[in-house]
Design a protein around this motif. Structure first.
Motif, PDB file in Angstrom:
ATOM      1  N   GLU A 231       0.830  -1.206   0.000  1.00  0.00           N
ATOM      2  CA  GLU A 231       0.000   0.000   0.000  1.00  0.00           C
ATOM      3  C   GLU A 231       0.863   1.254   0.000  1.00  0.00           C
ATOM      4  N   ALA A 232       1.879   1.272   0.856  1.00  0.00           N
ATOM      5  CA  ALA A 232       2.732   2.455   0.964  1.00  0.00           C
ATOM      6  C   ALA A 232       3.496   2.718  -0.327  1.00  0.00           C
ATOM      7  N   ALA A 233       3.964   1.645  -0.975  1.00  0.00           N
ATOM      8  CA  ALA A 233       4.718   1.809  -2.224  1.00  0.00           C
ATOM      9  C   ALA A 233       3.829   2.341  -3.339  1.00  0.00           C
ATOM     10  N   ILE A 234       2.634   1.792  -3.469  1.00  0.00           N
ATOM     11  CA  ILE A 234       1.716   2.274  -4.506  1.00  0.00           C
ATOM     12  C   ILE A 234       1.356   3.731  -4.261  1.00  0.00           C
ATOM     13  N   GLU A 235       1.122   4.065  -3.017  1.00  0.00           N
ATOM     14  CA  GLU A 235       0.767   5.446  -2.660  1.00  0.00           C
ATOM     15  C   GLU A 235       1.912   6.403  -3.008  1.00  0.00           C
ATOM     16  N   ALA A 236       3.142   6.006  -2.683  1.00  0.00           N
ATOM     17  CA  ALA A 236       4.299   6.859  -2.953  1.00  0.00           C
ATOM     18  C   ALA A 236       4.519   7.039  -4.456  1.00  0.00           C
ATOM     19  N   VAL A 237       4.408   5.959  -5.197  1.00  0.00           N
ATOM     20  CA  VAL A 237       4.609   6.030  -6.644  1.00  0.00           C
ATOM     21  C   VAL A 237       3.488   6.829  -7.303  1.00  0.00           C
ATOM     22  N   ALA A 238       2.255   6.611  -6.877  1.00  0.00           N
ATOM     23  CA  ALA A 238       1.122   7.320  -7.472  1.00  0.00           C
ATOM     24  C   ALA A 238       1.219   8.822  -7.235  1.00  0.00           C
ATOM     25  N   GLU A 239       1.697   9.189  -6.054  1.00  0.00           N
ATOM     26  CA  GLU A 239       1.834  10.610  -5.737  1.00  0.00           C
ATOM     27  C   GLU A 239       2.817  11.290  -6.688  1.00  0.00           C
ATOM     28  N   VAL A 240       3.865  10.584  -7.051  1.00  0.00           N
ATOM     29  CA  VAL A 240       4.841  11.125  -7.996  1.00  0.00           C
ATOM     30  C   VAL A 240       4.311  11.057  -9.430  1.00  0.00           C
ATOM     31  N   ALA A 241       3.700   9.935  -9.788  1.00  0.00           N
ATOM     32  CA  ALA A 241       3.249   9.723 -11.166  1.00  0.00           C
ATOM     33  C   ALA A 241       2.241  10.770 -11.622  1.00  0.00           C
ATOM     34  N   CYS A 242       1.403  11.232 -10.715  1.00  0.00           N
ATOM     35  CA  CYS A 242       0.358  12.176 -11.102  1.00  0.00           C
ATOM     36  C   CYS A 242       0.921  13.534 -11.513  1.00  0.00           C
ATOM     37  N   ARG A 243       2.221  13.747 -11.317  1.00  0.00           N
ATOM     38  CA  ARG A 243       2.845  15.007 -11.715  1.00  0.00           C
ATOM     39  C   ARG A 243       3.365  14.975 -13.148  1.00  0.00           C
ATOM     40  N   TYR A 244       3.302  13.810 -13.791  1.00  0.00           N
ATOM     41  CA  TYR A 244       3.925  13.658 -15.109  1.00  0.00           C
ATOM     42  C   TYR A 244       2.926  13.142 -16.144  1.00  0.00           C
ATOM     43  N   THR A 245       3.144  13.562 -17.377  1.00  0.00           N
ATOM     44  CA  THR A 245       2.377  13.014 -18.507  1.00  0.00           C
ATOM     45  C   THR A 245       3.311  12.463 -19.577  1.00  0.00           C
ATOM     46  N   ASP A 246       4.607  12.512 -19.317  1.00  0.00           N
ATOM     47  CA  ASP A 246       5.621  12.023 -20.250  1.00  0.00           C
ATOM     48  C   ASP A 246       6.503  11.021 -19.522  1.00  0.00           C
TER      49      ASP A 246
END
Length: 388
Positions: A231-246
């Motif tokens: 859960e913590a890993a998905i949350e951390a990655v998702a928080e970063v991923a939402c800042r990018y579209t490339d």
């Protein structure tokens, strides 16, 4: 709701998911284990489609532990295991558990030859599997271990998760049921966060099948189910991923986000001494990154899967997971036809027969579940006096 051109139905989503997983697997295979920088150097840029084997004609000695022809559209063990699990569903025609692995999956791997795309030969699937998957046969066939506990002691990696897409598809639209079934099945294969990832990946595929699902809704759904380090890993990655579209600009930030939860370490080919041991604090790397690329790509198949491929490391499994989820979201048309044609021809896959089989099983399972649910409702109403 009747499926329309814009709302794919069950059959289309199942086909898209299985085909998407196979295409992602085949695209990622040739660059598995490499860094984004090595991929740039080897290919003179990013991988944008199907490429040749990394070591060419030297592949059998360059990687003696896995002397296979990963490249040219060949799928790997991720797809072989996925299709083997579909054949188990075809036999059982019901929900599966760890005993189904012992009674049906192990014989599938040991006794029934199949075309193995990488060596381009007919062989037993067991001969292609690595030790983490051969563990299942060792423990269940030779060790006679309780199937529910056979996964204990195996290395904790993505091996149990990588072939769980069919579980999500049989439980299409019901992520919680997919999560529980995958956890039951993979008790025979792994423990700890490897088993947890299997449940969460199956839930992601099931969530993607729901009409109106989006990449964000899929991630939100799995976060409501995931536990501990996963859960913590998905949350951390998702928080970063939402800042990018490339995906190019997201490669390093996503790796940085998942690194605290990944036990393998910075050199994928030389895992750390603490790698792949059970823990409540850690996560496999592949699933969070697949979900991260799903967000970066906005659900577009090419962008999502190519992001997963060019991430490197265990990118065949990352791309297979990402492809399975996008295919479930949008159906077969989401998978580029040129890639699908190359992969199915090179790997001698029928892209539709396994999907038809699984769709038929899913309908039978749903009808049986609905009947059981109605019986429970009747019994509960009688117990509570609601029927009076």
């Amino acid at each position: 709701m009747t499926p329309t051109a814009n709302v794919p139905g069950l059959d289309d989503r199942i086909t898209g998911s299985l085909l998407g997983a196979a295409v992602g697997d085949a695209l990622g295979g040739p660059v598995e284990g490499c860094t984004p920088e090595q991929i740039l150097e080897r290919h003179g840029g990013r991988v944008t489609g199907i490429v040749d084997p990394w070591n060419g004609d030297d592949r059998r000695t360059a990687r003696p532990a896995a002397p296979c022809r990963e490249g040219d559209g060949h799928v790997t063990d991720d797809t072989l295991m996925t299709h083997a699990l579909i054949r188990v569903y075809e036999k059982v025609r019901d929900h599966l558990d760890a005993y189904a692995v012992a009674d049906h999956l192990v014989p599938e791997l040991m006794n029934f030859p199949a075309w193995i795309p990488e060596p381009e030969a007919e062989a037993l699937p067991l001969q292609r599997l690595l030790l983490a998957e051969k563990w299942v046969v060792t423990r269940l066939h030779y060790g006679h271990v309780d199937p529910r506990e056979a996964g204990n002691g195996n290395i904790v990696n993505c091996g149990a998760a990588m072939y769980m897409a069919p579980v999500g598809l049989v439980n299409a639209g019901h992520p919680r049921a997919a999560y529980a079934e995958a956890l039951d099945i993979t008790g025979a294969h792994q423990s700890s966060y490897g088993r947890e990832a299997a449940g969460v990946f199956a839930a992601a595929v099931a969530a993607a099948c729901a009409p109106g699902a989006t990449p964000v809704s899929v991630v939100d759904t799995v976060l409501s189910l995931a536990k501990d380090g996963t859960e913590a890993a998905i949350e951390a990655v998702a928080e970063v991923a939402c800042r990018y579209t490339d995906f190019e600009s997201a490669l390093a930030p996503l790796r940085k986000a998942v690194a605290p939860f990944d036990t393998v370490g910075p050199d994928y080919r030389a895992p750390s001494l603490g790698a792949r041991r059970p823990s409540r604090l850690h996560s496999i790397e592949e699933l969070p990154i697949a979900l991260g690329m799903l967000l970066v790509g906005g659900g577009d198949f090419r962008h999502t899967v190519l992001g997963a491929v060019n991430y490197g490391r265990d990118c065949d499994s990352i791309a297979a997971m990402a492809g399975a989820i996008v295919g479930a979201l949008h159906g077969e048309p989401a998978v580029p036809a040129d890639w699908a044609k190359r992969v199915t021809e090179a790997s001698r896959l029928d892209p539709h027969a396994p999907a038809r089989t699984l769709a038929g099983v899913a309908r039978e399972v749903f009808a049986r579940d609905a009947e059981a649910r109605r019986a429970h409702e009747t019994a509960f109403a009688a117990l509570t006096g609601a029927d009076r």
